[in-house]
Design an enzyme around this catalytic site. Structure first.
Site, PDB file in Angstrom:
ATOM      1  N   TYR A  73       0.833  -1.219   0.000  1.00 57.88           N
ATOM      2  CA  TYR A  73       0.000   0.000   0.000  1.00 57.88           C
ATOM      3  C   TYR A  73       0.861   1.261   0.000  1.00 57.88           C
ATOM      4  CZ  TYR A  73      -4.326  -2.475  -0.055  1.00 57.88           C
ATOM      5  OH  TYR A  73      -5.365  -3.253  -0.476  1.00 57.88           O
ATOM      6  N   ARG A  76       1.842   1.827  -3.511  1.00 56.40           N
ATOM      7  CA  ARG A  76       0.737   2.343  -4.319  1.00 56.40           C
ATOM      8  C   ARG A  76       0.371   3.778  -3.930  1.00 56.40           C
ATOM      9  NH1 ARG A  76      -3.746  -1.674  -3.677  1.00 56.40           N
ATOM     10  NH2 ARG A  76      -4.844  -0.173  -4.951  1.00 56.40           N
ATOM     11  N   HIS A 124     -15.024   1.373  -2.766  1.00 59.58           N
ATOM     12  CA  HIS A 124     -13.981   0.527  -2.165  1.00 59.58           C
ATOM     13  C   HIS A 124     -13.024   1.315  -1.275  1.00 59.58           C
ATOM     14  CE1 HIS A 124     -14.642  -2.694  -5.524  1.00 59.58           C
ATOM     15  NE2 HIS A 124     -15.536  -2.779  -4.564  1.00 59.58           N
ATOM     16  N   VAL A 220     -10.701  -0.566 -23.047  1.00 64.13           N
ATOM     17  CA  VAL A 220      -9.778  -0.904 -24.124  1.00 64.13           C
ATOM     18  C   VAL A 220     -10.100  -2.260 -24.745  1.00 64.13           C
ATOM     19  CG1 VAL A 220      -7.801   0.536 -23.485  1.00 64.13           C
ATOM     20  CG2 VAL A 220      -8.070  -1.711 -22.425  1.00 64.13           C
TER      21      VAL A 220
HETATM   22  C1  BJW Z   1      -8.903   0.572 -19.628  1.00 56.52           C
HETATM   23  C2  BJW Z   1      -7.717   1.275 -19.816  1.00 56.52           C
HETATM   24  C3  BJW Z   1      -7.821   2.553 -20.409  1.00 56.52           C
HETATM   25  C4  BJW Z   1      -7.210  -0.601 -18.905  1.00 56.52           C
HETATM   26  N1  BJW Z   1      -9.041   3.035 -20.758  1.00 56.52           N
HETATM   27  N2  BJW Z   1     -10.088   1.056 -19.987  1.00 56.52           N
HETATM   28  C5  BJW Z   1     -21.159 -12.219  -6.277  1.00 56.52           C
HETATM   29  C6  BJW Z   1     -20.653 -13.026  -7.273  1.00 56.52           C
HETATM   30  C7  BJW Z   1     -19.334 -13.488  -7.216  1.00 56.52           C
HETATM   31  C8  BJW Z   1     -18.499 -13.127  -6.161  1.00 56.52           C
HETATM   32  C9  BJW Z   1     -18.997 -12.320  -5.174  1.00 56.52           C
HETATM   33  C10 BJW Z   1     -20.307 -11.875  -5.238  1.00 56.52           C
HETATM   34  N3  BJW Z   1     -20.520 -11.085  -4.156  1.00 56.52           N
HETATM   35  C11 BJW Z   1     -19.396 -11.023  -3.424  1.00 56.52           C
HETATM   36  C12 BJW Z   1     -18.436 -11.767  -4.001  1.00 56.52           C
HETATM   37  C13 BJW Z   1     -17.049 -11.979  -3.475  1.00 56.52           C
HETATM   38  C14 BJW Z   1     -16.086 -10.879  -3.855  1.00 56.52           C
HETATM   39  C15 BJW Z   1     -15.957 -10.855  -5.377  1.00 56.52           C
HETATM   40  O1  BJW Z   1     -16.494 -10.036  -6.067  1.00 56.52           O
HETATM   41  N4  BJW Z   1     -15.207 -11.806  -5.913  1.00 56.52           N
HETATM   42  C16 BJW Z   1     -15.030 -11.945  -7.366  1.00 56.52           C
HETATM   43  C17 BJW Z   1     -13.711 -11.274  -7.801  1.00 56.52           C
HETATM   44  C18 BJW Z   1     -15.030 -13.398  -7.691  1.00 56.52           C
HETATM   45  N5  BJW Z   1     -16.525  -9.592  -3.339  1.00 56.52           N
HETATM   46  C19 BJW Z   1     -16.218  -9.171  -2.096  1.00 56.52           C
HETATM   47  O2  BJW Z   1     -15.591  -9.863  -1.309  1.00 56.52           O
HETATM   48  C20 BJW Z   1     -16.727  -7.796  -1.702  1.00 56.52           C
HETATM   49  N6  BJW Z   1     -17.361  -7.820  -0.448  1.00 56.52           N
HETATM   50  C21 BJW Z   1     -18.476  -8.462  -0.203  1.00 56.52           C
HETATM   51  O3  BJW Z   1     -19.042  -9.105  -1.051  1.00 56.52           O
HETATM   52  O4  BJW Z   1     -18.957  -8.311   1.087  1.00 56.52           O
HETATM   53  C22 BJW Z   1     -20.045  -9.122   1.495  1.00 56.52           C
HETATM   54  C23 BJW Z   1     -19.459 -10.286   2.246  1.00 56.52           C
HETATM   55  C24 BJW Z   1     -19.083 -10.108   3.556  1.00 56.52           C
HETATM   56  C25 BJW Z   1     -18.568 -11.175   4.251  1.00 56.52           C
HETATM   57  C26 BJW Z   1     -18.374 -12.416   3.620  1.00 56.52           C
HETATM   58  C27 BJW Z   1     -18.719 -12.559   2.288  1.00 56.52           C
HETATM   59  C28 BJW Z   1     -19.268 -11.491   1.594  1.00 56.52           C
HETATM   60  C29 BJW Z   1     -15.577  -6.812  -1.543  1.00 56.52           C
HETATM   61  C30 BJW Z   1     -14.811  -6.584  -2.783  1.00 56.52           C
HETATM   62  C31 BJW Z   1     -13.637  -5.632  -2.519  1.00 56.52           C
HETATM   63  C32 BJW Z   1     -12.745  -5.458  -3.731  1.00 56.52           C
HETATM   64  N7  BJW Z   1     -11.572  -4.779  -3.331  1.00 56.52           N
HETATM   65  C33 BJW Z   1     -10.552  -4.423  -4.327  1.00 56.52           C
HETATM   66  C34 BJW Z   1      -9.288  -3.968  -3.564  1.00 56.52           C
HETATM   67  C35 BJW Z   1      -9.523  -2.571  -2.976  1.00 56.52           C
HETATM   68  C36 BJW Z   1      -8.347  -2.095  -2.208  1.00 56.52           C
HETATM   69  C37 BJW Z   1      -7.151  -1.821  -3.063  1.00 56.52           C
HETATM   70  O5  BJW Z   1      -7.207  -1.018  -4.011  1.00 56.52           O
HETATM   71  O6  BJW Z   1      -6.116  -2.435  -2.786  1.00 56.52           O
HETATM   72  O7  BJW Z   1     -11.031  -3.402  -5.195  1.00 56.52           O
HETATM   73  S1  BJW Z   1     -10.219  -5.764  -5.434  1.00 56.52           S
HETATM   74  C38 BJW Z   1      -9.915  -4.743  -6.840  1.00 56.52           C
HETATM   75  O8  BJW Z   1     -10.872  -5.049  -7.878  1.00 56.52           O
HETATM   76  C39 BJW Z   1     -10.206  -3.310  -6.384  1.00 56.52           C
HETATM   77  C40 BJW Z   1     -10.996  -2.773  -7.545  1.00 56.52           C
HETATM   78  O9  BJW Z   1     -11.770  -1.665  -7.142  1.00 56.52           O
HETATM   79  C41 BJW Z   1     -11.801  -3.954  -7.993  1.00 56.52           C
HETATM   80  C42 BJW Z   1     -12.332  -3.865  -9.405  1.00 56.52           C
HETATM   81  O10 BJW Z   1     -11.286  -3.859 -10.338  1.00 56.52           O
HETATM   82  P1  BJW Z   1     -11.369  -2.925 -11.633  1.00 56.52           P
HETATM   83  O11 BJW Z   1     -11.419  -1.511 -11.228  1.00 56.52           O
HETATM   84  O12 BJW Z   1     -12.450  -3.411 -12.515  1.00 56.52           O
HETATM   85  O13 BJW Z   1      -9.922  -3.159 -12.252  1.00 56.52           O
HETATM   86  P2  BJW Z   1      -9.399  -4.309 -13.242  1.00 56.52           P
HETATM   87  O14 BJW Z   1      -7.930  -4.276 -13.210  1.00 56.52           O
HETATM   88  O15 BJW Z   1     -10.061  -5.612 -12.947  1.00 56.52           O
HETATM   89  O16 BJW Z   1      -9.927  -3.856 -14.670  1.00 56.52           O
HETATM   90  C43 BJW Z   1      -9.415  -2.708 -15.330  1.00 56.52           C
HETATM   91  C44 BJW Z   1     -10.184  -2.532 -16.622  1.00 56.52           C
HETATM   92  O17 BJW Z   1      -9.743  -1.341 -17.259  1.00 56.52           O
HETATM   93  C45 BJW Z   1      -9.964  -3.674 -17.639  1.00 56.52           C
HETATM   94  O18 BJW Z   1     -11.229  -4.076 -18.148  1.00 56.52           O
HETATM   95  C46 BJW Z   1      -9.111  -3.032 -18.739  1.00 56.52           C
HETATM   96  O19 BJW Z   1      -9.404  -3.562 -20.009  1.00 56.52           O
HETATM   97  C47 BJW Z   1      -9.528  -1.580 -18.629  1.00 56.52           C
HETATM   98  N8  BJW Z   1      -8.541  -0.576 -19.067  1.00 56.52           N
HETATM   99  N9  BJW Z   1      -6.657   0.557 -19.381  1.00 56.52           N
HETATM  100  C48 BJW Z   1     -10.113   2.297 -20.555  1.00 56.52           C
HETATM  101  N10 BJW Z   1      -6.699   3.353 -20.656  1.00 56.52           N
END
Ligand code: BJW
Ligand code: ZN
Length: 254
Positions: A73, A76, A124, A220
């Protein structure tokens, strides 16, 4: 779904929707900040190319190895501190002159606010804030980029953690609810730079769809959401969003 590449003109359908729109929402992810030099999470250039997300972004990992997670962190925070908003963040700000705008972001980098967006829901959390895991005291004055110092500790002895949402943790309820409320009432809803794989945040654009919003994706590359969006523009957000803002001004005769 209609797909467009980076050089495609903004469609007449979208211009018509923008001409009539009152509320315009933006749901953003790491891709919107990529051109600011902040790495995304997933994909070839992603932060997690070599490391599994759950190894770092969850509470147990932090308690097991606080120094490693803290170092990640700090690394970052330094990148975010040295970065600035890009043309995509600024284009979203410009839309506030034309519509009632709300940004729901999964990003923790604060760049929408630094660009000037007035209504930002941080789904987040925010990497610039921290709190003690024991007593909850806020510690927002942590020195950035302090090397090899190990995880910071509160006066009470507890570990200090970043105020971000890790896997298995609840999203901040009021941010999520407000984002859902706006999405449900939006006329046009943009999904910009997110892989749309992390829930429950990724449900929000679906709420916009159910509420009747016209859904537009900017990324993208194609995502799962491309099948749901009315239009997808494939290209860099920093190039496409300013063109969308210009089309919006034209549609509103501004
Ligand atoms: C461009 C570009 C350019 C590149 N122009 N585009 C339902 C279904 C399935 C799973 C679950 C569900 N409900 C809950 C879950 C579990 C879990 C989850 O989702 N898992 C899946 C991954 C399988 N979710 C959780 O655990 C959440 N909490 C929760 O559900 O609580 C209830 C609960 C409580 C107790 C027990 C159980 C449940 C919390 C999720 C927290 C996510 N946290 C993070 C880290 C944050 C801290 C940090 O920054 O370190 O958040 S994970 C990470 O992913 C971060 C992001 O915000 C998040 C999303 O990622 P994002 O922004 O989409 O980034 P990328 O890299 O994936 O994509 C980038 C995109 O940009 C790409 O598409 C590129 O193509 C594009 N791109 N350059 C335009 N120039
Ligand atoms: Zn404490």
């Amino acid at each position: 779904m209609k797909t467009k590449n980076a050089s495609s003109p903004i469609s007449d359908d979208l211009k018509r929707r923008l001409a009539d729109a009152r509320r315009v929402g933006f749901f953003t992810g790491a891709g919107v900040s990529a051109e600011s030099g902040i790495p995304t999470f997933r994909g070839d250039q992603g932060l997690w190319k070599r490391m599994k997300p759950e190894e770092l972004a969850n509470f147990d990992a932090f308690m097991r190895n606080p120094d490693l997670v803290w170092e990640w962190y700090q690394y970052r925070r330094k990148i975010v501190h040295d970065a600035g908003p890009n043309a995509a963040h600024r284009a979203i700000v410009e839309m506030e002159a034309l519509f009632e705008v709300e940004v729901a972001t999964q990003n923790v980098d604060n760049l929408h606010r630094r660009a000037g967006s007035t209504t930002v829901r941080e789904l987040h959390g925010n990497i610039e804030r921290n709190y003690c895991v024991e007593c909850g005291t806020r510690h927002d004055d942590i020195e950035i980029g302090e090397k090899d110092a190990g995880a910071a500790r509160c006066a009470c002895g507890g570990l200090i953690r970043p105020d971000v949402v890790w896997f298995g943790e609840m999203l901040p309820q009021s941010e999520f609810t407000r984002a859902e409320d706006f999405a449900a009432r939006a006329d046009v809803y943009f999904v910009v730079g997110t892989s749309m794989v992390v829930y429950p945040a990724a449900y929000i654009p679906n709420t916009a769809r159910v509420g009747g919003a016209y859904l537009v994706e900017v990324n993208v590359e194609p995502t799962e959401f491309s099948r749901v969006a009315a239009e997808s523009y494939f290209g860099k957000a920093g190039e496409i969003m300013p063109r969308i803002a210009a089309a919006a001004r034209e549609a509103r005769n501004v």
